[in-house]
Design a protein around this motif. Structure first.
Motif, PDB file in Angstrom:
ATOM      1  N   TRP A  33      27.871 -13.022 -23.685  1.00 15.36           N
ATOM      2  CA  TRP A  33      28.728 -13.228 -21.899  1.00 15.36           C
ATOM      3  C   TRP A  33      29.303 -14.088 -21.683  1.00 15.36           C
ATOM      4  O   TRP A  33      29.774 -15.689 -22.798  1.00 15.36           O
ATOM      5  CB  TRP A  33      27.556 -13.005 -21.085  1.00 15.36           C
ATOM      6  N   VAL A  89      19.570 -12.360 -16.966  1.00 13.96           N
ATOM      7  CA  VAL A  89      18.664 -11.569 -18.073  1.00 13.96           C
ATOM      8  C   VAL A  89      18.419 -11.314 -19.199  1.00 13.96           C
ATOM      9  O   VAL A  89      19.568 -10.413 -20.034  1.00 13.96           O
ATOM     10  CB  VAL A  89      18.228 -10.441 -17.165  1.00 13.96           C
ATOM     11  N   LEU A  90      18.186 -12.356 -20.066  1.00 16.40           N
ATOM     12  CA  LEU A  90      18.878 -12.541 -21.817  1.00 16.40           C
ATOM     13  C   LEU A  90      17.235 -12.741 -22.382  1.00 16.40           C
ATOM     14  O   LEU A  90      16.978 -13.671 -21.940  1.00 16.40           O
ATOM     15  CB  LEU A  90      19.224 -13.401 -21.824  1.00 16.40           C
ATOM     16  N   ARG A 149      12.986  -9.526 -28.960  1.00 17.47           N
ATOM     17  CA  ARG A 149      13.326  -8.872 -28.021  1.00 17.47           C
ATOM     18  C   ARG A 149      12.026  -7.907 -28.057  1.00 17.47           C
ATOM     19  O   ARG A 149      11.835  -7.348 -29.584  1.00 17.47           O
ATOM     20  CB  ARG A 149      14.726  -7.856 -27.894  1.00 17.47           C
ATOM     21  N   GLY A 150      12.496  -6.571 -27.192  1.00 15.82           N
ATOM     22  CA  GLY A 150      10.301  -5.893 -27.104  1.00 15.82           C
ATOM     23  C   GLY A 150       9.224  -6.649 -27.057  1.00 15.82           C
ATOM     24  O   GLY A 150       8.668  -5.629 -27.313  1.00 15.82           O
ATOM     25  N   SER A 173      11.070  -8.295 -19.494  1.00 13.57           N
ATOM     26  CA  SER A 173      10.286  -7.395 -18.158  1.00 13.57           C
ATOM     27  C   SER A 173       9.098  -8.315 -17.550  1.00 13.57           C
ATOM     28  O   SER A 173       8.785  -8.588 -16.055  1.00 13.57           O
ATOM     29  CB  SER A 173       8.800  -6.555 -18.802  1.00 13.57           C
ATOM     30  N   ALA A 199      23.611  -4.455 -13.305  1.00 12.40           N
ATOM     31  CA  ALA A 199      22.758  -4.261 -14.162  1.00 12.40           C
ATOM     32  C   ALA A 199      23.407  -3.842 -15.427  1.00 12.40           C
ATOM     33  O   ALA A 199      24.415  -2.421 -15.575  1.00 12.40           O
ATOM     34  CB  ALA A 199      21.601  -2.798 -14.554  1.00 12.40           C
ATOM     35  N   THR A 200      23.603  -4.206 -16.590  1.00 11.10           N
ATOM     36  CA  THR A 200      24.229  -3.369 -18.136  1.00 11.10           C
ATOM     37  C   THR A 200      23.221  -2.229 -18.544  1.00 11.10           C
ATOM     38  O   THR A 200      21.675  -2.601 -17.931  1.00 11.10           O
ATOM     39  CB  THR A 200      23.762  -4.434 -19.342  1.00 11.10           C
ATOM     40  N   LEU A 238      21.345  -2.114 -21.330  1.00 12.47           N
ATOM     41  CA  LEU A 238      20.320  -2.616 -21.997  1.00 12.47           C
ATOM     42  C   LEU A 238      19.611  -3.155 -20.401  1.00 12.47           C
ATOM     43  O   LEU A 238      18.019  -2.419 -20.971  1.00 12.47           O
ATOM     44  CB  LEU A 238      20.471  -4.170 -23.199  1.00 12.47           C
TER      45      LEU A 238
HETATM   46  C1  LIG Z   1      17.993  -6.226 -21.649  1.00 17.89           C
HETATM   47  C2  LIG Z   1      17.224  -7.440 -22.567  1.00 17.89           C
HETATM   48  C3  LIG Z   1      16.861  -8.956 -21.490  1.00 17.89           C
HETATM   49  C4  LIG Z   1      15.961  -7.183 -22.372  1.00 17.89           C
HETATM   50  O1  LIG Z   1      14.612  -8.644 -22.779  1.00 17.89           O
HETATM   51  P1  LIG Z   1      13.255  -7.709 -23.333  1.00 17.89           P
HETATM   52  O2  LIG Z   1      12.611  -8.945 -23.707  1.00 17.89           O
HETATM   53  O3  LIG Z   1      13.600  -7.741 -25.205  1.00 17.89           O
HETATM   54  O4  LIG Z   1      12.777  -6.870 -22.493  1.00 17.89           O
HETATM   55  P2  LIG Z   1      10.809  -6.326 -23.079  1.00 17.89           P
HETATM   56  O5  LIG Z   1      10.659  -6.747 -23.537  1.00 17.89           O
HETATM   57  O6  LIG Z   1      10.476  -7.225 -21.454  1.00 17.89           O
HETATM   58  O7  LIG Z   1      11.086  -5.048 -22.509  1.00 17.89           O
HETATM   59  C5  LIG Z   1      11.635  -3.868 -21.846  1.00 17.89           C
HETATM   60  C6  LIG Z   1      10.993  -2.436 -22.318  1.00 17.89           C
HETATM   61  O8  LIG Z   1      12.532  -2.240 -23.114  1.00 17.89           O
HETATM   62  C7  LIG Z   1      12.123  -1.755 -24.533  1.00 17.89           C
HETATM   63  N1  LIG Z   1      12.928  -2.623 -25.514  1.00 17.89           N
HETATM   64  C8  LIG Z   1      12.867  -3.624 -25.424  1.00 17.89           C
HETATM   65  N2  LIG Z   1      13.486  -3.826 -26.490  1.00 17.89           N
HETATM   66  C9  LIG Z   1      14.300  -2.634 -27.127  1.00 17.89           C
HETATM   67  C10 LIG Z   1      15.059  -2.328 -28.090  1.00 17.89           C
HETATM   68  N3  LIG Z   1      15.643  -2.889 -29.355  1.00 17.89           N
HETATM   69  N4  LIG Z   1      14.789  -0.834 -28.586  1.00 17.89           N
HETATM   70  C11 LIG Z   1      14.077  -0.446 -27.571  1.00 17.89           C
HETATM   71  N5  LIG Z   1      13.274  -0.449 -26.413  1.00 17.89           N
HETATM   72  C12 LIG Z   1      12.986  -1.447 -26.448  1.00 17.89           C
HETATM   73  C13 LIG Z   1      10.424  -2.478 -24.343  1.00 17.89           C
HETATM   74  O9  LIG Z   1       9.413  -1.531 -25.266  1.00 17.89           O
HETATM   75  C14 LIG Z   1       9.879  -2.318 -22.651  1.00 17.89           C
HETATM   76  O10 LIG Z   1      10.127  -1.067 -22.580  1.00 17.89           O
HETATM   77  P3  LIG Z   1       8.330  -0.576 -21.760  1.00 17.89           P
HETATM   78  O11 LIG Z   1       8.423  -1.603 -20.551  1.00 17.89           O
HETATM   79  O12 LIG Z   1       8.239   0.994 -21.758  1.00 17.89           O
HETATM   80  O13 LIG Z   1       7.342  -1.328 -23.052  1.00 17.89           O
HETATM   81  C15 LIG Z   1      18.257  -8.042 -23.700  1.00 17.89           C
HETATM   82  O14 LIG Z   1      17.995  -6.772 -24.993  1.00 17.89           O
HETATM   83  C16 LIG Z   1      19.115  -8.318 -23.665  1.00 17.89           C
HETATM   84  O15 LIG Z   1      18.690  -9.742 -24.124  1.00 17.89           O
HETATM   85  N6  LIG Z   1      20.153  -7.483 -23.798  1.00 17.89           N
HETATM   86  C17 LIG Z   1      21.684  -8.417 -23.844  1.00 17.89           C
HETATM   87  C18 LIG Z   1      21.935  -8.889 -22.472  1.00 17.89           C
HETATM   88  C19 LIG Z   1      20.866  -8.053 -20.806  1.00 17.89           C
HETATM   89  O16 LIG Z   1      22.348  -6.956 -20.931  1.00 17.89           O
HETATM   90  N7  LIG Z   1      20.412  -8.507 -20.332  1.00 17.89           N
HETATM   91  C20 LIG Z   1      20.619  -7.627 -19.663  1.00 17.89           C
HETATM   92  C21 LIG Z   1      21.218  -7.930 -17.875  1.00 17.89           C
HETATM   93  S1  LIG Z   1      21.298  -7.092 -16.270  1.00 17.89           S
END
Ligand SMILES: CC(C)(COP(=O)(O)OP(=O)(O)OC[C@H]1O[C@@H](n2cnc3c(N)ncnc32)[C@H](O)[C@@H]1OP(=O)(O)O)[C@@H](O)C(=O)NCCC(=O)NCCS
Length: 252
Positions: free
Chosen positions: A24, A70-71, A77-78, A83, A105-106, A108
């Motif tokens: 970013w 949201v990062l 992650r996961g 959330s 939203a991205t 992801l």
């Molecule tokens: C999007 C992002 C913030 C999610 O963060 P996170 O802490 O992993 O999110 P969570 O753990 O709360 O996961 C949310 C859901 O995604 C799923 N998930 C998370 N990471 C995953 C992965 N690597 N593969 C598959 N599913 C995944 C979880 O199982 C969960 O689903 P559920 O609610 O059905 O259990 C992270 O992937 C990220 O930082 N991405 C890069 C930046 C970005 O794009 N941010 C969003 C900006 S709009």
């Protein structure tokens, strides 16, 4: 699940590491501005003494709640961190009486937001211009339109009686926005004035694909680089057509 806490300036190194991990554009000045804008809306989850997941919630001058940054670090992650932070951000904004919450939203992030009740508003695209000269004419006058997002870290402003445009630095490119204008012609003049000041830097411009700003972007040598989705929860509101550049994915 570790508890969340509000972010402080001492978290900036961790916040920047999160931005770099996702590629970013934000710099410390962006985090500083978000914290200054809504200190209790900027939250994170700490693991082993370091923030590994963040979310920010601000209320813009139009009264719209905006969620950004949201990062989660890839290795964390996961685990539900994003959330949890999102639910808390929504709760924070709702207790402040906000009827509309939006975010960009991205791919992801999109599934998380959908589960929390966000629906599609419109695609929004990031366009990029490589370094190069840009012809610009001097402008005069003060734009009388309402300036939103007074808190954003602006470094350069170009305005006329018909348009107002700002830009700021970024890790990957200078960022154009916001830009408000009464016509495409005046918006183009203002944006040209910004780019002409930094011919050695690439630029980002986030815009709506159906908006007149796209034609300007094409003329100025910008090309689409990535597509996000603006999503909304609660009362649907339109983006004013005089918005030729948003203030940022984290500001709206
Ligand atoms: C999007 C992002 C913030 C999610 O963060 P996170 O802490 O992993 O999110 P969570 O753990 O709360 O996961 C949310 C859901 O995604 C799923 N998930 C998370 N990471 C995953 C992965 N690597 N593969 C598959 N599913 C995944 C979880 O199982 C969960 O689903 P559920 O609610 O059905 O259990 C992270 O992937 C990220 O930082 N991405 C890069 C930046 C970005 O794009 N941010 C969003 C900006 S709009």
């Amino acid at each position: 699940m570790p508890e969340s806490r509000t972010l402080t300036t001492s978290d900036f190194p961790a916040c920047l590491a999160l931005c770099r991990s996702a590629g970013w554009n934000q710099l410390e000045a962006d985090w500083r501005a978000l914290l200054a804008s809504e200190p209790r809306g900027c939250i994170g989850i700490e693991v082993d003494g370091c923030v590994v997941s963040t979310a920010t919630a601000i209320i813009n001058p139009a009264g719209i709640g905006w969620i950004g940054m949201v990062l989660t670090l890839p290795e964390h992650r996961g685990r539900g961190y994003a959330s949890q932070l999102l639910q808390e951000s929504i709760g924070f904004l709702e207790t402040r009486g906000v009827a509309t919450i939006k975010l960009d939203a991205t791919a992801l992030g999109e599934p998380l937001y959908r589960k929390l009740g966000f629906v599609d508003e419109a695609p929004i695209e990031r366009w990029r211009r490589e370094p190069g000269p840009c012809a610009a004419a001097p402008l005069s006058g003060l734009y009388a339109g309402a300036l939103r997002h007074a808190a954003i870290p602006i470094e350069a402003v170009v305005q006329s009686s018909e348009a107002w445009a700002a830009c700021r630095d970024g890790a990957n490119a200078r960022y154009i926005g916001p830009c408000y204008a009464n016509s495409p012609e005046s918006a183009e003049s203002a944006v040209r004035g910004l780019i002409a000041q930094y011919p050695d830097r690439p630029f980002f411009w986030d815009l709506f694909p159906a908006h007149a700003a796209c034609d300007i972007a094409v003329r100025l040598g910008f090309q689409p680089a990535r597509r996000l989705l603006r999503m909304v929860r609660g009362r649907v509101t339109a983006t004013p057509p005089e918005t030729f550049a948003i203030a940022g994915f984290e500001w709206g």
